[in-house]
Design an enzyme around this catalytic site. Structure first.
Site: not given
Ligand code: RNT
Ligand code: ZN
Length: 420
Positions: A186, A263, A295, A327, A297, A229
Site C-alpha cells: 500500500w 477505502h 477515518d 486493519d 480505521d 484507496k
Molecule cells: C492505509 C492502509 C494500510 C495501512 C497499514 C498500516 O490506509 O489501510 O493498509 O492501514 O498499512
Molecule cells: Zn488497509
C-alpha cells in the site's frame, strides 16, 4: 470454560438450527480452520521500531493516548500473546517492515530476513502464520507524499528496493512457518489538490510495481497483494493507487487484490465487490476495518457490513481464495481490547454467516419468493447464534462472552500501567 449451562444452551440451539438443515457441529469444525491475520500495528499506534523518533505519515493518523502502548518488540509480542489467548482459534500475525527486531541501525532499503528472525522464532512457538507489508510512509523519502510514483527516479528506486526486500522477507516467513505469507503493498501517493497530470504518476507506479515483482517467488511461500484507496489525509483530490488502477494491475499481473473496507466512497461497500472480483482474480486480501466519516480505521464492530462481508465469503465459497486481515488503529481505548473486540467480531460474523439456511434461501431466491427470503433472513437474526458462539469459545478454551474483559483489565493493571 465449558459449563453445563453453556452445553445445554448449545444443545437447544443445535436442535433449532437442525430444523433448517444446519449442522452446528460441522459449522464449528469449518470455522476452526479459518485464519484471521491480526495486524501488529494496533499495538503501538503504527509507530514501529525502525526509527523511534519518526512521526506517522502517509495520510493515516491515530488519535488517543491510552496508556500502555508497546515500546519494544518484546512488549508488542507480550500484548499480542494476551490478545490471542482471548480469541478462539489459531491465526496469523500481520507485520509491517517498520517492525524490525534488531539492534542494528538500518534504513528501509536495508531490511533483511534476519532482522525479523525473532518474530519468526516467536511465531513458530505460538503456532502463528505471518504476513508482511513494506512500509511506504513514515520516512523522510516519503515526506512530499510520493513514493513508488515519485517523479524523481532515485526516490522511486529507494522504495522499489524496499519493496523487493519485503517480498524476500515474505518468502522467508512462508518457508519458515509453513504457511503462505501475503505481502501487501500500500502506498500513500497522491495530491491534496487537483492535479494536471493524473496519468504520469500512474504510469510510474505501474513501472515501479513491474520492477518490484520481476523476481518470481514461489507462491507456496509468498503471495503479493496490492491495496487501493480513494483518498487520504492530504491526498483528498487524487490518489495514484486508486481502485481502478489496482484492479487493472492485479488482474493483468495475477496479484491478489486487497480490499480495505475503509477505502471506498461512504455508500460503497466491499461486500458487493467480492463475488465480482472472485470471477476474474487470483484471489483477494481483505483489510477488515470500519470507516467513520473521514477515518477508515475504526475498531471493527459486528455491524451490517461486517456480516455482509462474512456472508459473501461463506455463501459463495470464497474462503479459499480470500485472505482475511484486520486493519484498524485506535489509541483511545485499551489496545489489547481493541484487537480482541475486532478479531472476535470477525469470527462471530463468519459463524453467523454459517448459521443461515444458505441452500434453502438460494432456492427461495431462485423461485422469486422475495417475501420468504426477507422474512426468513430477518427471523434468523434472532436465532440463538450466541449459544453457538459461547460453546465455540468454551470448547476452544477462551473466555466466554465478556469474561475476556476482566483478563484485559488485569493485564492492564499488572503490565500496561507500568509502561511510561
Ligand atoms: C492505509 C492502509 C494500510 C495501512 C497499514 C498500516 O490506509 O489501510 O493498509 O492501514 O498499512
Ligand atoms: Zn488497509
Amino acid at each position: 470454560m465449558m459449563t453445563p449451562e453453556i452445553q445445554e444452551a448449545y444443545e437447544a440451539a443445535k436442535k433449532l438450527y437442525a430444523k433448517h438443515g444446519i449442522n452446528t457441529d460441522d459449522v464449528i469444525n469449518q470455522l476452526k480452520d479459518i485464519k484471521i491475520s491480526m495486524h501488529c500495528w494496533q499495538g503501538d499506534d503504527v509507530r514501529g521500531f525502525i526509527n523511534k523518533d519518526q512521526e506517522l505519515t502517509g495520510g493515516i493518523s491515530v488519535t488517543g493516548n491510552y496508556p500502555g502502548v508497546a515500546r519494544t518488540p518484546e512488549e508488542l509480542r507480550q500484548d499480542l500473546e494476551k490478545a490471542y489467548s482471548l480469541i478462539p482459534g489459531k491465526h496469523k500475525l500481520n507485520l509491517h517492515a517498520i517492525y524490525v527486531d534488531t539492534d542494528e541501525k538500518i534504513d528501509y532499503n536495508e531490511i533483511e530476513p534476519r532482522h525479523f528472525e525473532k518474530w519468526v522464532t516467536w511465531a513458530k512457538e505460538q503456532g502463528l502464520g505471518l504476513d508482511f507489508n513494506p512500509t511506504l510512509f513514515s520516512h523522510p523519502k516519503s515526506e512530499d507524499g510520493f513514493t513508488l510514483s515519485h517523479p524523481n527516479k532515485e526516490i522511486r528506486d529507494f522504495w522499489i528496493e524496499h519493496c523487493k526486500r519485503s517480498r524476500k522477507i515474505g518468502e522467508y516467513f512462508g518457508r519458515e512457518t509453513g504457511q503462505t505469507c501475503v505481502t501487501n503493498v500500500w502506498i500513500p501517493d497522491g495530491y491534496k489538490d487537483n492535479p494536471v497530470d493524473r496519468l504520469a504518476p500512474r504510469k510510474r507506479l505501474e513501472e515501479s510495481l513491474d520492477e518490484i515483482f520481476k523476481e518470481e517467488i514461489d507462491s507456496e511461500y509468498n503471495l503479493d497483494a496490492i491495496e487501493s484507496k480513494v483518498f487520504g489525509i492530504g491526498s483528498e483530490a487524487y490518489v495514484v493507487g486508486s481502485h481502478e488502477f489496482y484492479m487493472g494491475y492485479g488482474l493483468t499481473r495475477d496479484k491478489l487484490i486487497c480490499l480495505d473496507a475503509g477505502h471506498f466512497h461512504p455508500t460503497e461497500v466491499v461486500s458487493n465487490k467480492l463475488s465480482a472480483i472472485s470471477l476474474f482474480s487470483k484471489g483477494m486480501l481483505l483489510h477488515v476495518s470500519r470507516p467513520v466519516r473521514w477515518d477508515s480505521d475504526h475498531v471493527v464492530i459486528l455491524d451490517d457490513e461486517l456480516q455482509e462481508i462474512a456472508k459473501e465469503l461463506v455463501v459463495n465459497n470464497l474462503l479459499d481464495k480470500t485472505h482475511i486481515g484486520l486493519d484498524f488503529f485506535d489509541a483511545s481505548i485499551n489496545r489489547v481490547a481493541a484487537w480482541v473486540i475486532g478479531a472476535r467480531n470477525m469470527i462471530k460474523a463468519l459463524l453467523k454467516a454459517y448459521l443461515e439456511p444458505i441452500e434453502q434461501l438460494k432456492e427461495i431466491e431462485l423461485k422469486g419468493d422475495f417475501t420468504t427470503r426477507l422474512a426468513l433472513r430477518e427471523e434468523f437474526k434472532s436465532y440463538p447464534f450466541g449459544a453457538i458462539w459461547d460453546y465455540y469459545c468454551a470448547s476452544l478454551g477462551v473466555p466466554v462472552r465478556e469474561d475476556w474483559l476482566a483478563q484485559v483489565r488485569k493485564y492492564e493493571e499488572e503490565v500496561l500501567r507500568n509502561r511510561n
